[in-house]
Design a protein around this motif. Structure first.
Motif, mmCIF file in Angstrom:
data_model
loop_
_atom_site.group_PDB
_atom_site.id
_atom_site.type_symbol
_atom_site.label_atom_id
_atom_site.label_comp_id
_atom_site.label_asym_id
_atom_site.label_seq_id
_atom_site.Cartn_x
_atom_site.Cartn_y
_atom_site.Cartn_z
ATOM 1 N N PRO A 1 33.830 34.114 16.680
ATOM 2 C CA PRO A 1 32.816 35.294 16.593
ATOM 3 C C PRO A 1 32.542 35.640 17.997
ATOM 4 O O PRO A 1 32.706 34.938 19.016
ATOM 5 N N GLY A 2 31.745 36.897 18.209
ATOM 6 C CA GLY A 2 31.326 37.304 19.478
ATOM 7 C C GLY A 2 30.156 36.519 19.987
ATOM 8 O O GLY A 2 29.494 35.634 19.244
ATOM 9 N N ARG A 3 29.948 36.715 21.110
ATOM 10 C CA ARG A 3 28.844 36.168 21.672
ATOM 11 C C ARG A 3 27.378 36.538 21.118
ATOM 12 O O ARG A 3 27.297 37.691 20.698
ATOM 13 N N PHE A 4 26.634 35.522 20.844
ATOM 14 C CA PHE A 4 25.316 35.900 20.020
ATOM 15 C C PHE A 4 24.376 36.012 21.335
ATOM 16 O O PHE A 4 24.092 35.317 22.267
ATOM 17 N N ASP A 5 23.517 37.188 21.187
ATOM 18 C CA ASP A 5 22.740 37.679 22.052
ATOM 19 C C ASP A 5 20.968 37.081 21.442
ATOM 20 O O ASP A 5 20.407 37.602 20.840
ATOM 21 N N ARG A 6 20.814 35.933 21.957
ATOM 22 C CA ARG A 6 19.970 35.190 21.668
ATOM 23 C C ARG A 6 18.381 36.098 22.000
ATOM 24 O O ARG A 6 17.505 35.993 21.308
ATOM 25 N N ASP A 7 18.473 36.601 23.273
ATOM 26 C CA ASP A 7 17.309 37.460 23.640
ATOM 27 C C ASP A 7 17.076 38.455 22.738
ATOM 28 O O ASP A 7 15.887 38.846 22.467
ATOM 29 N N LYS A 8 18.182 39.273 22.480
ATOM 30 C CA LYS A 8 17.938 40.277 21.681
ATOM 31 C C LYS A 8 17.468 39.848 20.226
ATOM 32 O O LYS A 8 16.673 40.509 19.524
#
Length: 305
Positions: free
Chosen positions: A153-160
């Protein structure tokens, strides 16, 4: 974890510092072996790879220096109480080999050995990766292998995700694994917070071969190419006659395929005292190359591309 341990790196026969061909791959605790030359089990003990978690042995061809370690290894695992089946994959003659193996000696094995014949292009699918058989060019029926991991899986954008109102917790995991969640009446999909899929890792092992299209295609962008480099370039005529590769030929293929790292293996006993001619031939064409040594360990890192 994806760790490669070189148990044997010599060509055709053992020397004082090189055993015949044998490579162990540890992928997250699962042990996978490629070829198993004589003395492999002692090398496994020296390298502390373990052997009871060995799930499969993949044989490139049935020359003696690639298989003579198997009888002793299976006997040792049986003495140590193994009951899980072992699968041996290989080209033409693998079924006959396993019949001979299980009939050898008076000691009855405590576990089953299965034989599966592979042809070029066939794939063995496992959890998170596959082993693909490659066409190679040797003087007996032969194949090479590529261990190819699935995309991550791609990187998870926690802030988004937080910005979109997703509470920290299990919903993060659901999104990261491709699901959608509903927050405050709004559907948030994985595409909103997860980047593009990232590549898994690829390791290619040529076995004994002339440079060939099958290995070249499988090596496209590979993280690690382990290639037959039996002879120095000044012996190319003998390499062609014996259906092996020179170090320079292996390097040329690695360069054309755009691999990240090349390892030269199956080194002729001619270079027992000094294998630097092989390394020099390869480095003239491809910089990220090393000579395999018995008990060398290489960890293949994940890429963030």
């Amino acid at each position: 974890m994806l760790k490669v341990t070189f148990l044997g790196t010599g060509g055709s026969l053992p020397t004082t510092n090189r055993n015949p061909s044998a490579i162990m791959v540890n992928r997250d605790g699962e042990l996978i072996m490629f070829d198993c030359g004589e003395g492999a089990q002692q090398q496994m003990m020296r390298a502390k790879t373990g052997m009871m978690n060995l799930s499969s042995i993949f044989i490139t061809h049935f020359h003696a220096d690639h298989i003579l370690g198997i009888p002793g290894l299976v006997q040792t695992m049986s003495f140590q109480g193994r009951t899980e089946p072992l699968t041996i994959y290989g080209p033409e003659w693998v079924e006959e080999f396993v019949k001979f193996l299980t009939a050898m000696g008076y000691y009855k094995l405590k576990f089953e050995i299965n034989a599966i014949r592979l042809k070029s292009g066939e794939s063995i699918k496992r959890d998170g990766y596959s082993i693909v058989a490659l066409n190679t060019e040797h003087n007996v029926p032969s194949i090479g292998y590529a261990l190819v991991e699935a995309e991550r899986p791609g990187r998870f954008d926690r802030d988004k995700a937080i910005e979109l109102g997703v509470p920290v917790g299990p919903l993060f995991s659901k999104l990261h694994h491709g699901g959608s969640v509903e927050v405050g009446g709004r559907v948030i999909s994985a595409e909103d917070v997860v980047g593009d899929p990232r590549p898994g890792r690829t390791i290619v092992y040529s076995g004994d071969t002339r440079p060939c299209l099958g290995v070249l295609k499988a090596s496209d962008g590979a993280d690690l190419l382990i290639h037959d480099s039996t002879l120095a370039d000044n012996m190319i005529d003998w390499a062609k006659e014996s259906m092996h590769s020179t170090a320079g030929e292996a390097a040329a293929l690695a360069k054309k395929a755009g691999v990240k790292k090349l390892v030269l293996t199956h080194l002729s006993s001619r270079y027992s005292d000094d294998a630097t001619p092989l390394l020099n031939d390869a480095k003239a064409l491809f910089k990220d190359v090393i000579l395999a040594e018995d008990l060398l360990v290489i960890e293949v890192p994940l890429s963030d591309d």
